[in-house]
Design a protein around this motif. Structure first.
Motif, PDB file in Angstrom:
ATOM      1  N   LEU A  59       0.805  -1.208   0.000  1.00  0.00           N
ATOM      2  CA  LEU A  59       0.000   0.000   0.000  1.00  0.00           C
ATOM      3  C   LEU A  59       0.845   1.268   0.000  1.00  0.00           C
ATOM      4  N   THR A  60       2.155   1.154   0.220  1.00  0.00           N
ATOM      5  CA  THR A  60       3.004   2.336   0.171  1.00  0.00           C
ATOM      6  C   THR A  60       3.423   2.661  -1.250  1.00  0.00           C
ATOM      7  N   LYS A  61       3.146   1.796  -2.203  1.00  0.00           N
ATOM      8  CA  LYS A  61       3.573   2.016  -3.569  1.00  0.00           C
ATOM      9  C   LYS A  61       2.632   2.989  -4.268  1.00  0.00           C
ATOM     10  N   THR A  62       3.181   3.758  -5.185  1.00  0.00           N
ATOM     11  CA  THR A  62       2.412   4.768  -5.895  1.00  0.00           C
ATOM     12  C   THR A  62       1.992   4.250  -7.265  1.00  0.00           C
ATOM     13  N   PRO A  63       0.711   4.357  -7.611  1.00  0.00           N
ATOM     14  CA  PRO A  63       0.264   3.887  -8.918  1.00  0.00           C
ATOM     15  C   PRO A  63       0.890   4.688 -10.054  1.00  0.00           C
ATOM     16  N   THR A  64       1.058   4.037 -11.189  1.00  0.00           N
ATOM     17  CA  THR A  64       1.634   4.677 -12.369  1.00  0.00           C
ATOM     18  C   THR A  64       0.669   4.531 -13.537  1.00  0.00           C
ATOM     19  N   ALA A  65       0.967   5.206 -14.631  1.00  0.00           N
ATOM     20  CA  ALA A  65       0.118   5.107 -15.814  1.00  0.00           C
ATOM     21  C   ALA A  65       0.074   3.678 -16.342  1.00  0.00           C
ATOM     22  N   GLN A  66       1.195   2.960 -16.241  1.00  0.00           N
ATOM     23  CA  GLN A  66       1.257   1.595 -16.732  1.00  0.00           C
ATOM     24  C   GLN A  66       0.649   0.598 -15.743  1.00  0.00           C
ATOM     25  N   ARG A  67       0.729   0.921 -14.455  1.00  0.00           N
ATOM     26  CA  ARG A  67       0.193   0.042 -13.406  1.00  0.00           C
ATOM     27  C   ARG A  67      -0.700   0.874 -12.478  1.00  0.00           C
ATOM     28  N   PRO A  68      -1.887   1.228 -12.982  1.00  0.00           N
ATOM     29  CA  PRO A  68      -2.725   2.199 -12.272  1.00  0.00           C
ATOM     30  C   PRO A  68      -3.346   1.690 -10.981  1.00  0.00           C
ATOM     31  N   LEU A  69      -3.293   0.380 -10.740  1.00  0.00           N
ATOM     32  CA  LEU A  69      -3.879  -0.166  -9.518  1.00  0.00           C
ATOM     33  C   LEU A  69      -2.805  -0.585  -8.510  1.00  0.00           C
ATOM     34  N   LEU A  70      -1.584  -0.140  -8.739  1.00  0.00           N
ATOM     35  CA  LEU A  70      -0.486  -0.482  -7.846  1.00  0.00           C
ATOM     36  C   LEU A  70      -0.781   0.013  -6.432  1.00  0.00           C
ATOM     37  N   GLY A  71      -0.566  -0.864  -5.451  1.00  0.00           N
ATOM     38  CA  GLY A  71      -0.831  -0.504  -4.066  1.00  0.00           C
ATOM     39  C   GLY A  71      -2.173  -0.962  -3.554  1.00  0.00           C
ATOM     40  N   LEU A  72      -3.053  -1.451  -4.450  1.00  0.00           N
ATOM     41  CA  LEU A  72      -4.380  -1.897  -4.037  1.00  0.00           C
ATOM     42  C   LEU A  72      -4.383  -3.392  -3.745  1.00  0.00           C
ATOM     43  N   THR A  73      -5.186  -3.783  -2.767  1.00  0.00           N
ATOM     44  CA  THR A  73      -5.502  -5.190  -2.536  1.00  0.00           C
ATOM     45  C   THR A  73      -6.983  -5.373  -2.854  1.00  0.00           C
ATOM     46  N   ILE A  74      -7.280  -6.295  -3.752  1.00  0.00           N
ATOM     47  CA  ILE A  74      -8.653  -6.506  -4.213  1.00  0.00           C
ATOM     48  C   ILE A  74      -9.131  -7.882  -3.772  1.00  0.00           C
ATOM     49  N   LEU A  75     -10.223  -7.909  -3.052  1.00  0.00           N
ATOM     50  CA  LEU A  75     -10.880  -9.166  -2.702  1.00  0.00           C
ATOM     51  C   LEU A  75     -11.963  -9.443  -3.735  1.00  0.00           C
ATOM     52  N   VAL A  76     -11.841 -10.560  -4.436  1.00  0.00           N
ATOM     53  CA  VAL A  76     -12.826 -10.970  -5.430  1.00  0.00           C
ATOM     54  C   VAL A  76     -13.680 -12.076  -4.833  1.00  0.00           C
ATOM     55  N   VAL A  77     -14.974 -11.822  -4.713  1.00  0.00           N
ATOM     56  CA  VAL A  77     -15.906 -12.819  -4.192  1.00  0.00           C
ATOM     57  C   VAL A  77     -16.633 -13.406  -5.395  1.00  0.00           C
ATOM     58  N   GLU A  78     -16.149 -14.532  -5.871  1.00  0.00           N
ATOM     59  CA  GLU A  78     -16.605 -15.107  -7.138  1.00  0.00           C
ATOM     60  C   GLU A  78     -16.419 -16.622  -7.092  1.00  0.00           C
ATOM     61  N   ASP A  79     -17.446 -17.364  -7.476  1.00  0.00           N
ATOM     62  CA  ASP A  79     -17.368 -18.821  -7.411  1.00  0.00           C
ATOM     63  C   ASP A  79     -16.820 -19.456  -8.681  1.00  0.00           C
ATOM     64  N   SER A  80     -16.706 -18.712  -9.756  1.00  0.00           N
ATOM     65  CA  SER A  80     -16.170 -19.251 -11.014  1.00  0.00           C
ATOM     66  C   SER A  80     -14.654 -19.128 -11.044  1.00  0.00           C
ATOM     67  N   ARG A  81     -13.971 -20.252 -11.269  1.00  0.00           N
ATOM     68  CA  ARG A  81     -12.520 -20.213 -11.382  1.00  0.00           C
ATOM     69  C   ARG A  81     -12.097 -19.448 -12.638  1.00  0.00           C
ATOM     70  N   TYR A  82     -12.889 -19.577 -13.708  1.00  0.00           N
ATOM     71  CA  TYR A  82     -12.550 -18.923 -14.967  1.00  0.00           C
ATOM     72  C   TYR A  82     -12.627 -17.408 -14.826  1.00  0.00           C
ATOM     73  N   ALA A  83     -13.704 -16.910 -14.226  1.00  0.00           N
ATOM     74  CA  ALA A  83     -13.846 -15.462 -14.020  1.00  0.00           C
ATOM     75  C   ALA A  83     -12.762 -14.948 -13.087  1.00  0.00           C
ATOM     76  N   CYS A  84     -12.433 -15.735 -12.050  1.00  0.00           N
ATOM     77  CA  CYS A  84     -11.370 -15.325 -11.127  1.00  0.00           C
ATOM     78  C   CYS A  84     -10.018 -15.283 -11.813  1.00  0.00           C
ATOM     79  N   GLU A  85      -9.775 -16.231 -12.714  1.00  0.00           N
ATOM     80  CA  GLU A  85      -8.506 -16.241 -13.426  1.00  0.00           C
ATOM     81  C   GLU A  85      -8.387 -14.998 -14.308  1.00  0.00           C
TER      82      GLU A  85
END
Length: 238
Positions: free
Chosen positions: A9-35
């Motif tokens: 979370l201390t990392k700063t997002p960049t134009a190439q990696r705009p979600l840098l620093g985020l932790t995303i919890l995906v609540v999804e039962d499909s392995r394909y969608a999660c992949e």
């Protein structure tokens, strides 16, 4: 939150990696969608954690607080709308809360429950995924300055699709009551949309319609099982 999350979370997002620093919890039962989302998070700089049901999601959330939660609306132990409502009213609230579904008619219901945005299946556009996540967050989370939205299509490993087909085949062999058929219909619809499997998506839609009319024939489920098993015998599922 563990020590690794704190460092991320201390990392700063960049134009190439705009979600840098985020932790995303995906609540999804499909392995394909999660992949698909795992690959998108990897390309975007975010960390991803997965829960395959409401119970698992609540267990995760009792231990750590992600930056963003993406909730599929059709889960094996209930509606994702319930979890969205819980998270929306929680104090402190997660910074970003997104609903996920192949049924776009649920968009408004998700917003009414408290979601900050809606992701429709199929999930294959890296740029659309990044924009949806950033759009659910305060501006301070995104990269500064202009950036080019990537025109990249994400293709998950077909083995993840086979995993989903195996799961459906097992479920239908074990139980064929009304509630199970309702769950299988929505699960297959979402997975098939993500995999661009038109024939299977139509079969899932037909099952849902038959259930709604109360007219599931004795041939319906065996025919669906044959379709699912046919995908398991192919060298490449999609």
């Amino acid at each position: 939150m563990d020590d690794t999350d704190s460092l991320t979370l201390t990392k700063t997002p960049t134009a190439q990696r705009p979600l840098l620093g985020l932790t995303i919890l995906v609540v999804e039962d499909s392995r394909y969608a999660c992949e698909a989302m795992r690959l998108m998070c990897l390309r975007s700089g975010a960390r991803i954690r997965r829960a395959d049901c409401l119970r698992s999601a609540r267990r995760h959330l009792s231990v750590y607080r992600p930056s963003v939660v993406i909730v599929d609306l059709g889960l094996p132990d209930g509606s994702g709308l319930d979890l969205i409502a819980e998270l929306s009213s929680a104090i402190p609230r997660v910074s970003g809360l997104l609903a996920l579904s192949g049924n776009t008619a649920l968009h408004q219901a998700a917003i009414n429950a408290g979601a900050d945005g809606f992701l429709g299946k199929p999930l294959d556009s890296l740029g659309a995924f990044q924009q949806a996540v950033l759009g659910a967050l305060p501006d301070s989370f995104g990269p500064t300055g202009p950036r080019e939205v990537p025109q990249v299509t994400i293709a998950p490993d077909p083995m993840a699709y086979r995993d989903d087909m195996t799961r459906v085949a097992d479920l239908l062999e074990e139980r064929r009551d009304g509630s199970m058929l309702d769950y299988v219909a929505q699960f297959l619809d979402g997975v098939a949309r993500c995999a661009d499997d038109t024939a299977l998506a139509e079969a899932a839609s037909d099952l849902a319609a038959a259930r709604a009319r109360g007219r599931v024939t004795p041939e319906t489920v065996p025919a669906l099982i044959e379709m699912v098993k046919a995908r398991l015998t192919r060298s490449f599922a999609i």
